[in-house]
Design an enzyme around this catalytic site. Structure first.
Site: not given
Lengths: 375, 559
Positions: B283-287
């Site tokens: 999810g967004s941690t990957f951004k």
């Protein structure tokens, strides 16, 4: 020559016996101490009993040595009869005591004895008497070979019912040896052994455990934990001894590896602790015993005395050869004790009585001038 | 008759000569061979077990030690009545008679009855007076004095003290030591004559291992994790704390856990070291990694903007939406991180392109095991660009369509804390032999320079923004500068697509930004009720990190 001058008994024979019995006593203690301690909490349990048997056996030998051999001829029928009775009695459940899967012992009070040991002696006495009886014709079949064969057959049958293959074979061998010495025709003896072979074969192969014993003898390593176990452990003991032995008392195989270590397989412990020196000495002592025994037989004043001395000497030697043959893996396992050495009262006492008889005969030896034989 | 007597004598003497030849053969010629065979059965080899090395935390506090425990064996050869024996000893050992009899078939001389039992049990067995039929040995029993604490790092051992998981397994060769050997004479029923025993080879005790784990931080992480699982009713979760400068794992907390003293008592899936074994869509941690890649490639500058209208049409006629139906308007790169803007991220990724994004993803270590010195690590799932079908490029930008482990996210994040250099996570700090001498000290291992130093610092500052006034506000710690990123990922549905009701909430944080000491990843699997990473995972970070900072005496120093 009506009266033969009585001389001293044969010291060489006595010496061989004393040496063998003495060594036997020491070896019984050494071989049995560990098991005795483990089983009875007394390391000299077997030693004390064997010492008692040695005393009894020595006394019996000394008594027998003082009884003129001719007296034996008269008591022989009675002795044979008693032997047949006890051989029958031992088969009756409740009377005969079972040990090791066979009914071999008769208990008399605290003591117990093996009638099969008496049978060997009875056969020797009977054969000596029969072969010198007026009615006998050793060269003939009906009046020579048949009667002893019939008695032997009866005894063998009774012994095989126990079952005790080793003793049965020895009774037969003693009979054959004495027929041979007594002058039976070799043709008859050959026929006898040819007739005996199939009976032996049936007796051996008919019984599963005996068949497997034979197979184990042929290749003990095929089943080292099973039927081959006795033989292998015995060979390991002998081999461990090497030439000089591991030292008296230092056997490792007696620590529950070698079965029957102080009875039938005591020779293996002798070999382990005393090495080739020890085993060769034992063989030499038996050779001395054989040489003196047959020498006494040859010098015996009468045919009866000669036959009796031969028979008893042959009986002892045959047992020794069979026992050592088994211990060294040259013969299949048959429960035959080593005379003078193995633990066991019946064997020792009867053998010592035999020694006494031979020593008695030795006192009446006829001296012959060189080249001037006296018949 | 005399002649025949002589013949008989001759025959018997010949037999004696044959026997003499036979004994000479057996004793003089084959003696040596037979003696060797005899010794083989007469000598028992007794293995002398070494003591297994202890496992200590980074400050030498014991996490796995050995205690003496009695073990009971039988001498089947000495037992005459097996049934009676089994009936006597079975109830005391809590075994059925059948089980006991079964064990007696193990051998003639030796058969284990019960290993490493309680002292009282051994006393009761001794009272049965089965002298000779049974024996006792004292063995080392592995004991984990803290129970569940750090169970997934430690692992556990089997009955022979062989490592079966965790550090116990991966460092088994170090901990095990080397068995020694003694020989002793034994009798025909397998009883060893103790007085004849002699040493052939002395055992070498195993070496002690110092973990990078800090018992106190581990405890803090486990306590806070347990608390949040109770609060959110999540199925499971993990909190992993590493020192971003060195890659040392300071805490590896997994719930539900197990007690390594009795690992067999629970289902085997409890043993899984989830932060390195579980692959999930981050999810967004990957951004943060996509942002770092874009900046490093020079495709966009930090101040360049994209427009977020709340939705975005992407290839395959899909529409990407932002959470809470928000429209973020014009967003800088920092804004995308701060607001966790999916639409913005997707546009950035489109500019970067499949090939370059894939290359950076791989350089951050995704798709490869991190190489941590623990068993059971997964490599994650990074499809090749040719397999990125439909909107894959745009969704990978916010962590959908890619599988990573928690440890890979942490390992990738070390890049941001180390001026662009990735360090390899590890769990063993040093090895000391049984005399306490240092055998091996594990240093920091730099894997590679992933992005330029200024890019790493820039992304870290963007993450500070996310905590200062973005989705990660609840991670803020009074007096310290925290950098962080939230994640809330829908879980794939077993029926295809995504499950609208099952989430993985996460928070990745670094503190203090000026001189990073702690890198923490909180992962909560299927929380009930409120499920946003910023709402439930960020507070766990705050609790764990603030307590750890205090414990480590890291001075506050907010700019």
């Amino acid at each position: 020559m009506d009266l033969v001058k009585k001389r001293a008994p044969d010291y060489w024979l006595a010496l061989a016996v004393i040496a063998l019995v003495g060594l036997g006593l020491v070896m019984v203690y050494s071989a049995s101490a560990i098991v005795a301690q483990d089983r009875f909490g007394d390391s000299s349990f077997f030693f004390k009993r064997q010492a008692l048997w040695v005393l009894l056996g020595t006394a019996a030998a000394m008594i027998a040595q003082r009884i003129h051999y001719e007296q034996l001829r008269r008591v022989t029928p009675f002795f044979v009869l008693v032997t047949l009775v006890v051989l029958t009695l031992v088969l009756i459940p409740g009377v005969g005591r079972i040990a090791g899967g066979a009914r071999r012992w008769l208990s008399i009070g605290p003591a117990s004895f093996q009638p099969a040991e008496a049978a060997k002696m009875a056969m020797a006495l009977y054969m000596a008497r029969f072969l010198t009886s007026r009615t006998a014709d050793v060269q003939g079949l009906q009046r020579g070979v048949l009667p002893p064969v019939l008695l032997a057959g009866l005894m063998l049958g009774l012994i095989l019912l126990q079952p005790d293959m080793g003793s049965a074979i020895l009774v037969g061998l003693v009979m054959a040896a004495m027929l041979f010495v007594g002058g039976a025709r070799l043709l008859h003896l050959l026929g006898l052994s040819l007739a005996g072979a199939p009976i032996l074969a049936v007796a051996v192969l008919g019984e599963e455990y005996r068949r497997r014993r034979i197979l184990a003898f042929l290749d003990p390593w095929a089943d080292p934990q099973g039927m081959g176990f006795h033989i292998i452990q015995s060979l390991l003991a002998l081999g461990s001894g090497g030439i000089f032995g591991v030292g008296l008392g230092a056997s490792r195989q007696k620590y529950f590896y070698l079965p029957e270590r102080h009875t039938d397989f005591i020779f293996a412990i002798v070999g382990e602790e005393l090495g080739l020196i020890g085993t060769a000495s034992v063989l030499l002592l038996f050779a001395l015993f054989a040489y003196r025994g047959f020498r006494i037989a040859r010098a015996a004043p009468t045919r009866y005395a000669g036959l009796l001395a031969s028979g008893i000497t042959a009986m002892v030697l045959l047992q020794a050869v069979v026992n050592i043959g088994v211990t060294t893996g040259m013969l299949p396992i048959t429960g035959v004790p080593l005379p003078f050495l193995s633990f066991g009262g019946s064997s020792l006492v009867f053998t010592m009585i035999g020694v006494g008889i031979v020593l008695n005969i030795s006192q009446y030896a006829v001296t012959r001038e060189r080249g001037n034989a006296v018949t | 008759m005399r002649r025949r007597t002589s013949v008989l004598l001759g025959v018997l003497l010949a037999a004696l000569v044959v026997l003499l030849a036979r004994v000479a053969q057996l004793q003089a010629i084959e003696g040596r061979t037979l003696q060797t065979l005899a010794h083989r059965q007469q000598l028992a080899t007794i293995p002398l077990e070494p003591h297994r090395g202890r496992i200590l935390d980074r400050r030498g506090r014991p996490l796995a030690v050995n205690l003496n425990a009695p073990s009971i064996y039988a001498v089947p050869g000495a037992i005459t009545h097996r049934r009676a024996f089994a009936a006597a000893i079975g109830p005391v050992l809590g075994m059925s008679s059948g089980d006991v009899e079964q064990r007696l078939t193990a051998g003639r001389h030796f058969a284990w009855l019960a290993r490493k039992v309680e002292r009282q049990t051994a006393e009761r067995v001794k009272a049965l007076n089965l002298e000779g039929q049974i024996g006792f040995l004292t063995e080392d029993r592995r004991v984990y004095p803290n129970g569940e604490l750090a169970a997934h790092a430690l692992g556990f051992v089997g009955i022979d003290s062989q490592g079966l998981s965790g550090v116990e397994l991966s460092y088994d060769h170090v901990l095990r030591g080397k068995a020694g050997r003694a020989v002793a004479e034994q009798d025909g029923v397998g009883r060893v004559l103790v007085e004849t025993q002699r040493l052939v080879e002395a055992p070498v005790d195993g070496a002690d291992i110092l973990l990078t784990i800090d018992q106190v931080i581990q405890h803090i992480a486990e306590r806070e994790l347990s608390a949040v699982l109770t609060r959110t009713k999540a199925r499971r979760g993990s909190v992993t704390v590493i020192d971003p400068r060195t890659g040392e794992v300071l805490a590896l907390a997994v719930r539900p856990a197990y007690d390594p003293n009795a690992a067999g008592a629970v289902a085997a899936d409890r043993w899984l070291p989830r932060p390195l074994a579980d692959v999930f869509e981050p999810g967004s941690t990957f951004k943060i990694f996509v942002t770092a890649a874009t900046l490093d490639a020079g495709v966009m500058g930090p101040a360049d903007r994209v427009f977020c209208s709340g939705t975005l049409r992407v290839p395959g006629s899909h529409v990407i939406r932002d959470a809470h139906n928000q429209k973020h308007g014009w967003q800088t790169m920092g804004g995308i991180i701060k607001n966790s803007c999916n639409v913005g991220s997707a546009q950035v990724a489109s500019r970067l392109g499949k090939a370059r994004l894939h290359r950076y993803i791989r350089r951050f270590g995704f798709g490869d095991p991190t190489g941590i010195d623990l068993p059971g690590e997964a490599r994650g799932i990074v499809p090749a660009p040719s397999e990125w079908l439909g909107p894959a490029l745009q969704t990978i930008a916010f962590g959908q369509g890619i599988g990573t482990t928690a440890l890979q996210l942490l390992s990738g994040a070390t890049v941001l804390a180390n001026d662009g250099v990735m360090v390899r996570p590890h769990i063993v700090r040093a090895v000391r032999d049984s005399q306490g001498r240092l055998v091996k000290a594990v240093g920091t291992e730099a894997v590679r320079q992933v992005v330029q130093p200024h890019v790493a610092r820039t992304v870290l500052q963007m993450m500070v923004g996310a905590v200062d006034d973005g989705t990660g506000a609840q991670a803020a710690i009074e007096g310290y500068t925290v950098a962080g990123k939230t994640g809330t990922a829908q879980k794939p549905s077993p029926y295809g697509g995504y499950d609208p009701s099952r989430f993985i909430a996460s928070f990745l944080g670094i503190v203090p930004v000026e001189d990073p000491r702690l890198l923490v990843l909180v992962v909560l699997d299927e929380p009930q009720g409120v499920y946003f990473g910023g709402a439930i995972a960020a507070p766990v970070f705050r609790e764990v990190a603030s307590q750890a900072l205090w414990y480590l005496r890291v001075p506050p120093g907010k700019r």
